[in-house]
Structures are given as C-alpha cells and as structure tokens.
Motif scaffolding. Structure first.
Motif, PDB file in Angstrom:
ATOM      1  N   LEU A 203       0.862  -1.183   0.000  1.00  0.00           N
ATOM      2  CA  LEU A 203       0.000   0.000   0.000  1.00  0.00           C
ATOM      3  C   LEU A 203       0.900   1.236   0.000  1.00  0.00           C
ATOM      4  CD1 LEU A 203      -2.666   1.617   0.379  1.00  0.00           C
ATOM      5  CD2 LEU A 203      -2.439   1.197   2.844  1.00  0.00           C
ATOM      6  N   ILE A 204       0.686   2.130  -0.953  1.00  0.00           N
ATOM      7  CA  ILE A 204       1.493   3.338  -1.085  1.00  0.00           C
ATOM      8  C   ILE A 204       0.596   4.551  -0.939  1.00  0.00           C
ATOM      9  CG2 ILE A 204       3.002   4.679  -2.603  1.00  0.00           C
ATOM     10  CD1 ILE A 204       3.719   1.994  -3.998  1.00  0.00           C
ATOM     11  N   HIS A 205       0.834   5.336   0.107  1.00  0.00           N
ATOM     12  CA  HIS A 205       0.074   6.569   0.296  1.00  0.00           C
ATOM     13  C   HIS A 205       0.684   7.695  -0.527  1.00  0.00           C
ATOM     14  CE1 HIS A 205      -2.538   4.907   3.272  1.00  0.00           C
ATOM     15  NE2 HIS A 205      -1.574   4.668   4.139  1.00  0.00           N
ATOM     16  N   ALA A 206      -0.181   8.589  -1.017  1.00  0.00           N
ATOM     17  CA  ALA A 206       0.249   9.706  -1.872  1.00  0.00           C
ATOM     18  C   ALA A 206       0.929   9.182  -3.129  1.00  0.00           C
ATOM     19  CB  ALA A 206       1.151  10.670  -1.110  1.00  0.00           C
ATOM     20  N   GLY A 207       0.268   8.262  -3.793  1.00  0.00           N
ATOM     21  CA  GLY A 207       0.853   7.592  -4.944  1.00  0.00           C
ATOM     22  C   GLY A 207       1.089   8.483  -6.147  1.00  0.00           C
ATOM     23  N   SER A 208       0.441   9.632  -6.212  1.00  0.00           N
ATOM     24  CA  SER A 208       0.592  10.485  -7.397  1.00  0.00           C
ATOM     25  C   SER A 208       1.670  11.545  -7.235  1.00  0.00           C
ATOM     26  CB  SER A 208      -0.739  11.172  -7.732  1.00  0.00           C
ATOM     27  OG  SER A 208      -1.161  12.003  -6.661  1.00  0.00           O
ATOM     28  N   GLY A 209       2.323  11.614  -6.071  1.00  0.00           N
ATOM     29  CA  GLY A 209       3.360  12.610  -5.840  1.00  0.00           C
ATOM     30  C   GLY A 209       4.687  12.235  -6.483  1.00  0.00           C
ATOM     31  N   GLY A 210       5.704  13.037  -6.219  1.00  0.00           N
ATOM     32  CA  GLY A 210       7.010  12.801  -6.818  1.00  0.00           C
ATOM     33  C   GLY A 210       7.574  11.443  -6.467  1.00  0.00           C
ATOM     34  N   VAL A 211       7.690  11.143  -5.178  1.00  0.00           N
ATOM     35  CA  VAL A 211       8.180   9.829  -4.751  1.00  0.00           C
ATOM     36  C   VAL A 211       7.148   8.757  -5.056  1.00  0.00           C
ATOM     37  CG1 VAL A 211       8.898   8.434  -2.775  1.00  0.00           C
ATOM     38  CG2 VAL A 211       9.646  10.819  -2.948  1.00  0.00           C
ATOM     39  N   GLY A 212       5.893   9.066  -4.809  1.00  0.00           N
ATOM     40  CA  GLY A 212       4.827   8.078  -4.951  1.00  0.00           C
ATOM     41  C   GLY A 212       4.719   7.492  -6.342  1.00  0.00           C
ATOM     42  N   HIS A 213       4.787   8.328  -7.373  1.00  0.00           N
ATOM     43  CA  HIS A 213       4.576   7.787  -8.722  1.00  0.00           C
ATOM     44  C   HIS A 213       5.733   6.906  -9.154  1.00  0.00           C
ATOM     45  CE1 HIS A 213       7.180  10.914 -10.501  1.00  0.00           C
ATOM     46  NE2 HIS A 213       6.924  10.482 -11.718  1.00  0.00           N
ATOM     47  N   PHE A 214       6.939   7.140  -8.616  1.00  0.00           N
ATOM     48  CA  PHE A 214       8.040   6.210  -8.866  1.00  0.00           C
ATOM     49  C   PHE A 214       7.863   4.926  -8.053  1.00  0.00           C
ATOM     50  CE2 PHE A 214      10.595  10.006 -10.220  1.00  0.00           C
ATOM     51  CZ  PHE A 214      10.912   9.537 -11.493  1.00  0.00           C
ATOM     52  N   ALA A 215       7.423   5.058  -6.798  1.00  0.00           N
ATOM     53  CA  ALA A 215       7.236   3.876  -5.945  1.00  0.00           C
ATOM     54  C   ALA A 215       6.202   2.927  -6.547  1.00  0.00           C
ATOM     55  CB  ALA A 215       6.826   4.306  -4.540  1.00  0.00           C
ATOM     56  N   VAL A 216       5.121   3.478  -7.075  1.00  0.00           N
ATOM     57  CA  VAL A 216       4.107   2.643  -7.723  1.00  0.00           C
ATOM     58  C   VAL A 216       4.726   1.872  -8.880  1.00  0.00           C
ATOM     59  CG1 VAL A 216       2.032   2.732  -9.180  1.00  0.00           C
ATOM     60  CG2 VAL A 216       2.111   4.028  -7.044  1.00  0.00           C
ATOM     61  N   GLN A 217       5.526   2.547  -9.686  1.00  0.00           N
ATOM     62  CA  GLN A 217       6.105   1.896 -10.867  1.00  0.00           C
ATOM     63  C   GLN A 217       7.136   0.834 -10.490  1.00  0.00           C
ATOM     64  OE1 GLN A 217       6.755   4.734 -14.408  1.00  0.00           O
ATOM     65  NE2 GLN A 217       6.627   6.134 -12.654  1.00  0.00           N
ATOM     66  N   PHE A 218       8.000   1.134  -9.534  1.00  0.00           N
ATOM     67  CA  PHE A 218       9.012   0.154  -9.127  1.00  0.00           C
ATOM     68  C   PHE A 218       8.354  -1.082  -8.516  1.00  0.00           C
ATOM     69  CE2 PHE A 218      12.163   3.862  -8.405  1.00  0.00           C
ATOM     70  CZ  PHE A 218      12.549   3.825  -9.736  1.00  0.00           C
ATOM     71  N   ALA A 219       7.364  -0.866  -7.641  1.00  0.00           N
ATOM     72  CA  ALA A 219       6.697  -1.998  -7.001  1.00  0.00           C
ATOM     73  C   ALA A 219       6.013  -2.886  -8.035  1.00  0.00           C
ATOM     74  CB  ALA A 219       5.701  -1.498  -5.959  1.00  0.00           C
ATOM     75  N   ALA A 220       5.333  -2.264  -8.989  1.00  0.00           N
ATOM     76  CA  ALA A 220       4.669  -3.034 -10.039  1.00  0.00           C
ATOM     77  C   ALA A 220       5.684  -3.740 -10.929  1.00  0.00           C
ATOM     78  CB  ALA A 220       3.780  -2.121 -10.871  1.00  0.00           C
ATOM     79  N   TYR A 221       6.792  -3.077 -11.221  1.00  0.00           N
ATOM     80  CA  TYR A 221       7.829  -3.663 -12.076  1.00  0.00           C
ATOM     81  C   TYR A 221       8.376  -4.956 -11.477  1.00  0.00           C
ATOM     82  CZ  TYR A 221      12.231  -4.033 -14.682  1.00  0.00           C
ATOM     83  OH  TYR A 221      13.274  -4.481 -15.456  1.00  0.00           O
ATOM     84  N   PHE A 222       8.512  -4.986 -10.148  1.00  0.00           N
ATOM     85  CA  PHE A 222       9.046  -6.176  -9.492  1.00  0.00           C
ATOM     86  C   PHE A 222       7.952  -7.165  -9.094  1.00  0.00           C
ATOM     87  CE2 PHE A 222      12.677  -3.331  -9.017  1.00  0.00           C
ATOM     88  CZ  PHE A 222      13.706  -4.173  -9.392  1.00  0.00           C
ATOM     89  N   GLY A 223       6.736  -6.950  -9.558  1.00  0.00           N
ATOM     90  CA  GLY A 223       5.686  -7.946  -9.422  1.00  0.00           C
ATOM     91  C   GLY A 223       4.759  -7.807  -8.249  1.00  0.00           C
ATOM     92  N   ALA A 224       4.895  -6.774  -7.441  1.00  0.00           N
ATOM     93  CA  ALA A 224       4.023  -6.602  -6.278  1.00  0.00           C
ATOM     94  C   ALA A 224       2.619  -6.194  -6.713  1.00  0.00           C
ATOM     95  CB  ALA A 224       4.608  -5.554  -5.337  1.00  0.00           C
ATOM     96  N   HIS A 225       1.650  -6.533  -5.876  1.00  0.00           N
ATOM     97  CA  HIS A 225       0.281  -6.057  -6.063  1.00  0.00           C
ATOM     98  C   HIS A 225       0.191  -4.712  -5.359  1.00  0.00           C
ATOM     99  CE1 HIS A 225      -3.990  -5.526  -5.070  1.00  0.00           C
ATOM    100  NE2 HIS A 225      -4.245  -6.275  -6.151  1.00  0.00           N
ATOM    101  N   VAL A 226      -0.024  -3.642  -6.124  1.00  0.00           N
ATOM    102  CA  VAL A 226       0.078  -2.277  -5.604  1.00  0.00           C
ATOM    103  C   VAL A 226      -1.299  -1.666  -5.412  1.00  0.00           C
ATOM    104  CG1 VAL A 226       1.009   0.030  -5.993  1.00  0.00           C
ATOM    105  CG2 VAL A 226       2.285  -1.987  -6.776  1.00  0.00           C
ATOM    106  N   THR A 227      -1.523  -1.172  -4.190  1.00  0.00           N
ATOM    107  CA  THR A 227      -2.676  -0.328  -3.900  1.00  0.00           C
ATOM    108  C   THR A 227      -2.147   1.055  -3.568  1.00  0.00           C
ATOM    109  OG1 THR A 227      -3.976  -2.177  -3.026  1.00  0.00           O
ATOM    110  CG2 THR A 227      -4.671   0.049  -2.393  1.00  0.00           C
ATOM    111  N   ALA A 228      -2.727   2.087  -4.164  1.00  0.00           N
ATOM    112  CA  ALA A 228      -2.267   3.456  -3.929  1.00  0.00           C
ATOM    113  C   ALA A 228      -3.429   4.324  -3.492  1.00  0.00           C
ATOM    114  CB  ALA A 228      -1.636   4.033  -5.197  1.00  0.00           C
ATOM    115  N   THR A 229      -3.148   5.268  -2.598  1.00  0.00           N
ATOM    116  CA  THR A 229      -4.136   6.290  -2.271  1.00  0.00           C
ATOM    117  C   THR A 229      -3.772   7.568  -3.017  1.00  0.00           C
ATOM    118  OG1 THR A 229      -2.925   7.071  -0.312  1.00  0.00           O
ATOM    119  CG2 THR A 229      -4.539   5.310   0.012  1.00  0.00           C
ATOM    120  N   ALA A 230      -4.802   8.242  -3.520  1.00  0.00           N
ATOM    121  CA  ALA A 230      -4.610   9.469  -4.285  1.00  0.00           C
ATOM    122  C   ALA A 230      -5.979  10.102  -4.484  1.00  0.00           C
ATOM    123  CB  ALA A 230      -3.962   9.188  -5.636  1.00  0.00           C
ATOM    124  N   SER A 231      -6.012  11.282  -5.056  1.00  0.00           N
ATOM    125  CA  SER A 231      -7.296  11.867  -5.407  1.00  0.00           C
ATOM    126  C   SER A 231      -7.891  11.111  -6.586  1.00  0.00           C
ATOM    127  CB  SER A 231      -7.136  13.345  -5.774  1.00  0.00           C
ATOM    128  OG  SER A 231      -6.345  13.481  -6.943  1.00  0.00           O
TER     129      SER A 231
END
Length: 343
Positions: A175-203
């Motif tokens: 679970l990644i909070h603030a997924g659309s921010g600077g760090v968040g949008h990279f974290a979402v991509q890296f987690a998905a790239y390595f196969g994790a199931h990603v849930t993000a909070t955002a507007s």
C-alpha cells in the motif's frame, strides 16, 4: 573566455568538444533566512570550486522537492545550513564542466543528473553546482534535462523504499500513500515492475493515471477511508504521516501481523516506532541515499520505457518562490522543476 581541449578517456586520440571554463560568479535562487516562499530570491554568488572527487556541473534544470520547502521554512535540514545566503536544492540535470582527473568516466561535456550534497555544499538552484562524483550518473538519453531533473531524489527515495527496504517481489501486497506525488509515482512503478500487487491512495482525478503506471487498486482518499477497503497488506509505504487525518496511525491496522510500515516524511509522526511495536508490526524510517550506481540503474529503466517521470510544472529559476508555493499546495502530480539555463 578560456577553453580547454579535452580528450576522451576511452579514446585518447579523439578530441572531445571544447568546454568553456566557468565564470567567477553565477545566478542562484537563495535564502538570506528561513521563512515563507517569498524568502527565496535571485542573487549573484560565487561559482563553487570542486575538490578531490567532486565534479562541477553546469545546471540546466533543478528539481523542487518537499524537503526543499520544509528547509526553507525552517524545518527539514535547515539546522545544518552553515551560513547565508544559502542555495537550496538537491536534484539537477546538466553538463560536467570539471572532472576530478583526466581519465575520470565523467569528462567535461558529459550530460549527467544527480543529487547535490546540500547543506554540506551549495544546492542545485544555481547555474553551477559541485557534487560528489559518486552521486552522479549519465543522464538518460531519452530524457530532456527538465525531465531528468525531476528524477534523482524522488526516484532514489522510491528505489530505497521499494527495492532495498520492502524487497518488492511477485505476489507481495504493498500500500502506497500519496501515490501520485514525486516519490509516490516512482514507488508505484518500481513496485509493479518487481511484481508486487500495488494499492495506492490518491485523489480520484489521478486514479486512471496511477493504474496506467501499474497500480492494481487506487483509493480516492477524498471519498473513501482506505482502512475500510484494504487489509492484511505486507508493506505500507507512508508518504503522508500523521499530518493529514492520522494516515500513519490508521495504516497500522491494515498491515498483516509482522508486516512492515515504512514511515517517510521528516517529522511526520514522531511516535511511529512505539505505535508499530504495540500493534505487532515492524517499522522503519527511511532517508534517501544519493547513490550514483542506483541512479544509473534507474536511468536504464527510464531509457527502456519501463519507468517514466511525470513533470507537473516548470518554473524559471527566478520563479523559485512560486515553485515552492506550488509544492506547499500539496496537490502536484509528479514533479515540479526549475529551468536554470539553456541546454
């Protein structure tokens, strides 16, 4: 203006492009004291001189990060500022002007991106910056300098969170909070790239974009409390803390027993470690490491198209105060960048 002929370390017989020596002074966005965004103003300051393994880089563009705004306001790393006027800024993309030695891999004329050592040295909101050579990598060829300047701090933070701390892997639930921010949008991509199931909070407005980046589930925090729809996750990457609706505290309840909370914001929640222990989960903070090797790996992912950087707004160097006001508004998508000089 004097010019120095340069020779490639890999092909000594080939003469590289002529690179002008730097001037004695440069434009920079500085603060004379901490305060509101208006404390930032443009001034003329001396060009820094590299020593030992440092490189001098002519800055084309500089990224703007929340830690910059916190520091300007008197929080962040402001206590470590050695004197004023102070040049803020970590992220940069530009051209090497001086290298440590003739055969160094990053010769003058090389396009690079990386992180400054602010506040130990002057920051990147300037026409020139001195940086440790190990904090620099070659700029991805597919990115402009403006795009590349939005990468280093945010992407290295996300890499450290997702790859080095969470050890993202197939089937892991993150679970990644603030997924659309600077760090968040990279974290979402890296987690998905390595196969994790990603849930993000955002507007809600950012939900389609985050799904494109790899989020399996996006929760609109303006309409839904994430703890009502998420449970038993392995890792929470908290980029909000308790500064907004006790996001950090509420995250403890959605972790599986023994799960991991990674608490990122500086000063965002002082009691997170004790609260996590009481809830039966693990917890750690995280501080970015300006690792040029990791940045080079990220650069290859960017060049391959596996990861992308999103630039929300670009300001000129003289508009640094407006850029900080934009960051503090708190609803930027991706990164804000300062255009410092011509490419």
């Amino acid at each position: 203006m004097r010019f120095r002929p340069l020779r490639s370390a890999t092909a000594p017989e080939a003469v590289a492009e002529l690179v002008p020596d730097p001037p004695a002074e440069m434009r920079a966005a500085v603060i004379d004291e901490t305060g509101e965004p208006s404390a930032l103003h443009t001034a003329v300051v001396p060009v820094p001189s590299p020593v030992l393994s440092e490189v001098l880089v002519r800055v084309v563009a500089a990224g703007v990060n929340p830690i910059d705004a916190k520091t300007r306001a008197g929080r962040g790393v402001s206590a470590a500022i050695g004197g004023f006027p102070a040049v803020l800024g970590y992220d940069f993309s530009g051209i090497v002007v001086r290298s440590p030695y003739e055969a160094h891999p990053l010769q003058p004329g090389t396009a690079v991106f990386g992180m400054s050592a602010f506040p130990r040295t002057g920051g990147a909101y300037a026409e020139y910056v001195v940086v440790p050579s190990l904090s620099v990598a070659r700029k991805p060829s597919s990115l402009s300098h403006v795009e590349a300047a939005g990468v280093p701090l945010a992407a290295l933070t996300a890499w450290g969170l997702v790859v080095e701390t969470a050890h993202a892997h197939e089937g892991q639930r993150i679970l990644i909070h603030a997924g659309s921010g600077g760090v968040g949008h990279f974290a979402v991509q890296f987690a998905a790239y390595f196969g994790a199931h990603v849930t993000a909070t955002a507007s809600g407005a950012n939900a389609p974009w985050l799904r494109e980046l790899g989020a399996a589930v996006v929760i609109d925090y303006t309409t839904t409390r994430f703890e009502d729809v998420v449970s038993n996750v392995d890792v929470v990457i908290d980029l909000v803390g308790n500064v907004r609706e006790n996001t950090g505290t509420r995250s403890l309840g959605v972790l599986r027993p023994g799960g991991l909370l990674i608490e990122v914001p500086t000063g965002g929640w002082e009691g997170y470690a004790d609260a996590a222990a009481e809830a039966g989960v693990r917890a750690t903070s995280y501080k970015v490491i300006p690792d040029g090797g990791a940045l080079a790996t990220i650069g290859r992912l960017l060049d391959s198209g596996s990861v992308q950087v999103y630039i929300d707004r670009v300001f000129d160097l003289g508009e640094a105060a407006a850029a900080h006001a934009e960051i503090e508004h708190g609803h930027t998508r991706g990164k804000v960048v300062l255009r410092v000089s011509d490419d």
